[in-house]
Design a protein around this motif. Structure first.
Motif, PDB file in Angstrom:
ATOM      1  N   ARG A 137     -61.861   5.367   0.998  1.00  0.00           N
ATOM      2  CA  ARG A 137     -61.406   4.159   1.323  1.00  0.00           C
ATOM      3  C   ARG A 137     -60.493   3.414   0.404  1.00  0.00           C
ATOM      4  N   SER A 138     -61.694   2.988  -0.711  1.00  0.00           N
ATOM      5  CA  SER A 138     -60.965   2.076  -1.707  1.00  0.00           C
ATOM      6  C   SER A 138     -59.951   2.790  -2.544  1.00  0.00           C
ATOM      7  N   MET A 139     -59.845   3.896  -2.422  1.00  0.00           N
ATOM      8  CA  MET A 139     -58.615   4.608  -3.363  1.00  0.00           C
ATOM      9  C   MET A 139     -57.559   5.208  -2.157  1.00  0.00           C
ATOM     10  N   SER A 140     -57.679   5.064  -0.852  1.00  0.00           N
ATOM     11  CA  SER A 140     -56.805   5.600   0.008  1.00  0.00           C
ATOM     12  C   SER A 140     -55.707   4.423   0.174  1.00  0.00           C
ATOM     13  N   VAL A 141     -56.219   3.271   0.068  1.00  0.00           N
ATOM     14  CA  VAL A 141     -55.286   1.983   0.252  1.00  0.00           C
ATOM     15  C   VAL A 141     -54.149   1.871  -0.839  1.00  0.00           C
ATOM     16  N   PRO A 142     -54.301   1.966  -2.176  1.00  0.00           N
ATOM     17  CA  PRO A 142     -53.040   2.023  -2.834  1.00  0.00           C
ATOM     18  C   PRO A 142     -52.311   3.417  -2.726  1.00  0.00           C
ATOM     19  N   ALA A 143     -53.204   4.631  -2.554  1.00  0.00           N
ATOM     20  CA  ALA A 143     -52.451   5.782  -2.352  1.00  0.00           C
ATOM     21  C   ALA A 143     -51.408   5.663  -1.074  1.00  0.00           C
ATOM     22  N   CYS A 144     -51.573   4.778  -0.187  1.00  0.00           N
ATOM     23  CA  CYS A 144     -50.628   4.581   1.085  1.00  0.00           C
ATOM     24  C   CYS A 144     -49.683   3.748   0.692  1.00  0.00           C
ATOM     25  N   LEU A 145     -49.776   2.669  -0.041  1.00  0.00           N
ATOM     26  CA  LEU A 145     -48.848   1.621  -0.424  1.00  0.00           C
ATOM     27  C   LEU A 145     -47.811   2.037  -1.350  1.00  0.00           C
ATOM     28  N   PHE A 146     -48.299   2.686  -2.460  1.00  0.00           N
ATOM     29  CA  PHE A 146     -47.166   2.999  -3.495  1.00  0.00           C
ATOM     30  C   PHE A 146     -45.897   3.879  -3.068  1.00  0.00           C
ATOM     31  N   ARG A 147     -44.666   3.549  -3.458  1.00  0.00           N
ATOM     32  CA  ARG A 147     -43.561   4.377  -3.147  1.00  0.00           C
ATOM     33  C   ARG A 147     -42.534   4.331  -4.375  1.00  0.00           C
ATOM     34  N   VAL A 148     -41.699   5.284  -4.340  1.00  0.00           N
ATOM     35  CA  VAL A 148     -40.764   5.685  -5.182  1.00  0.00           C
ATOM     36  C   VAL A 148     -39.854   4.241  -5.562  1.00  0.00           C
ATOM     37  N   GLY A 149     -39.743   3.954  -7.136  1.00  0.00           N
ATOM     38  CA  GLY A 149     -38.750   2.662  -7.229  1.00  0.00           C
ATOM     39  C   GLY A 149     -38.787   2.439  -8.849  1.00  0.00           C
ATOM     40  N   CYS A 150     -37.651   1.837  -8.926  1.00  0.00           N
ATOM     41  CA  CYS A 150     -37.448   1.928 -10.604  1.00  0.00           C
ATOM     42  C   CYS A 150     -36.355   0.683 -10.758  1.00  0.00           C
ATOM     43  N   SER A 151     -36.310   0.188 -11.965  1.00  0.00           N
ATOM     44  CA  SER A 151     -35.476  -0.955 -12.066  1.00  0.00           C
ATOM     45  C   SER A 151     -34.858  -0.762 -13.758  1.00  0.00           C
ATOM     46  N   SER A 152     -33.759  -1.149 -14.122  1.00  0.00           N
ATOM     47  CA  SER A 152     -33.165  -1.402 -15.249  1.00  0.00           C
ATOM     48  C   SER A 152     -32.475  -2.455 -15.538  1.00  0.00           C
ATOM     49  N   ILE A 153     -32.760  -3.341 -16.628  1.00  0.00           N
ATOM     50  CA  ILE A 153     -32.325  -4.546 -16.888  1.00  0.00           C
ATOM     51  C   ILE A 153     -32.070  -4.546 -18.224  1.00  0.00           C
ATOM     52  N   LEU A 154     -30.764  -5.278 -18.364  1.00  0.00           N
ATOM     53  CA  LEU A 154     -30.261  -5.359 -19.683  1.00  0.00           C
ATOM     54  C   LEU A 154     -30.338  -6.639 -20.337  1.00  0.00           C
ATOM     55  N   LEU A 155     -30.726  -6.865 -21.359  1.00  0.00           N
ATOM     56  CA  LEU A 155     -30.883  -8.404 -22.010  1.00  0.00           C
ATOM     57  C   LEU A 155     -30.372  -8.345 -23.146  1.00  0.00           C
ATOM     58  N   THR A 156     -30.002  -9.395 -23.744  1.00  0.00           N
ATOM     59  CA  THR A 156     -29.106  -9.548 -24.896  1.00  0.00           C
ATOM     60  C   THR A 156     -29.362 -11.005 -25.562  1.00  0.00           C
ATOM     61  N   SER A 157     -29.076 -10.879 -27.081  1.00  0.00           N
ATOM     62  CA  SER A 157     -29.166 -12.346 -27.838  1.00  0.00           C
ATOM     63  C   SER A 157     -27.815 -12.418 -28.092  1.00  0.00           C
ATOM     64  N   ASN A 158     -26.725 -11.830 -27.739  1.00  0.00           N
ATOM     65  CA  ASN A 158     -25.290 -12.069 -27.989  1.00  0.00           C
ATOM     66  C   ASN A 158     -24.867 -13.117 -27.493  1.00  0.00           C
ATOM     67  N   TRP A 159     -24.599 -14.351 -28.113  1.00  0.00           N
ATOM     68  CA  TRP A 159     -24.169 -15.415 -27.220  1.00  0.00           C
ATOM     69  C   TRP A 159     -22.731 -15.130 -26.674  1.00  0.00           C
TER      70      TRP A 159
END
Length: 372
Positions: A137-159
């Motif tokens: 059970r303790s290992m089934s909970v995260p297996a049930c909750l996790f789903r496909v996803g991704c993020s891409s973030i662009l950062l810059t120090s160019n003023w």
């Protein structure tokens, strides 16, 4: 079924191809297929929207806890887009659901070393290798909750980009509680009695998360709170420490006076409930977290970006607004990021992100469950 009924997830969350077989087939090829799908699609959309050439990227940072192939995910991106040979690449693994904040912190430090540079941060969790098919059970909970996803973030120090940038990073506060044995063992990848690998959650997890959050808030508070709140906090701290009074409760600062929006890691219904209670947040202030969990599930480190996108898609993000992103990860870690909105976010210009086809249906009512 009982876990899913209580989880607060909707019917549109995404599972990888490997989990659509009976029995599941968590092969290396399917893991690569999942990574290609989520990573390349988010990068393509980001640079199409910004109308920038990928050659501008000077720093590339990826984070993914479980899937750590060779060549690395960052190398996979460099090869796909034929990025320049002078690019600095970093691939973080095993950092858990708080890894995106760690990647942002790393990018921030590197951008101070290399001014006028661009850094691409890709946060994902490839869940194909973590396809647990056991009965613990303790290992089934995260297996049930996790789903496909991704993020891409662009950062810059160019003023020169400061007028176009959506946000300015104000603070990153990282709390690492790995020295505590209970915290260290609260979220672990291990084998069950049948030798099947999965992520195990300890019964002390919520208590440990609460204690780690308190430590993080203690470090964050002096950086963001107004003088009045700081004085109340100091007086309370001194009273409890030197008067030895058990009747004086710890003072919890009113972060509602500091932040306009909250992005709490959508790790599960219990996580959101606990933080809402501890920080005395309203239903609307945790709406982005609950709706992200319902629509996309627990996408690990990228969940806080789905939440930020929800606030934008709802037209609530205005110039000068401050955002607090809170993420938790194995170890146990609690990481906070504070952002200031540079301009009004207009969905006609900036788009709706991952909420493009469904934002009109949210928020939705998530019924309370009863324990039978």
């Amino acid at each position: 079924m009982r876990i899913l009924e209580k989880a607060g997830l909707g019917d549109e969350t995404a599972l990888p191809i490997a989990m659509q077989f009976l029995p599941p087939q968590p092969t290396l090829n399917f893991a690569y297929d999942e990574s290609h799908l989520v990573v390349f699609s988010t990068i393509d959309e980001l640079f199409h929207k910004l109308e920038l050439n990928l050659d501008c990227i000077d720093i590339l940072i990826t984070n993914c806890s479980i899937f750590s192939p060779s060549p690395s995910l960052s190398s996979m991106i460099v090869n796909k887009y034929k990025l320049k040979s002078s690019i600095k690449t970093f691939s973080l693994s095993g950092m858990g659901c708080s890894a995106s904040a760690i990647s942002i912190d790393l990018a921030n430090r590197l951008l101070q070393i290399w001014p006028n540079s661009y850094a691409l941060v890709v946060s994902t969790e490839i869940i194909t290798p973590n396809c647990y098919i056991g009965s613990e059970r303790s290992m089934s909970v995260p297996a049930c909750l996790f789903r496909v996803g991704c993020s891409s973030i662009l950062l810059t120090s160019n003023w020169a980009e400061r007028c176009r940038a959506k946000y300015q990073l104000l603070n990153v506060v990282r709390t690492n509680n790995c020295a505590n044995n209970k915290a260290y063992k609260s979220v672990t990848q291990e084998e069950d009695v049948e030798g099947k690998i999965g992520i195990s959650l300890s019964k002390d997890l919520m208590f440990i998360a609460g204690e780690t959050l308190k430590s993080n808030i203690t470090s964050l508070g002096p950086l963001v709170l107004p003088i009045s709140e700081k004085l109340k906090f100091v007086i309370n701290f001194v009273s409890r420490k030197f008067l030895w009074s058990n009747t004086i409760r710890p003072y919890l600062p009113h972060f509602n006076k500091v932040f306009d929006h909250f992005c709490i890691h959508a790790g599960g219904r219990a996580v959101i409930d606990e933080i809402q209670k501890n920080l005395s947040l309203s239903a609307q202030q945790v709406e982005a977290s609950r709706m992200t969990l319902h629509r996309f599930g627990n996408t690990s480190s990228s969940s806080i970006w789905y939440e930020l996108s929800y606030i934008e898609a709802k037209g609530r993000m205005k110039k000068g607004d401050r955002v607090w992103q809170i993420a938790f990860g194995s170890g146990f870690k609690c990481n906070s990021m504070v952002w200031k909105c540079n301009r009004n976010v207009d969905t006609k210009i900036d788009g709706h992100g991952p909420w493009k086809h469904c934002i009109h249906r949210y928020p939705v009512h998530i019924p309370d469950f009863q324990k039978l």
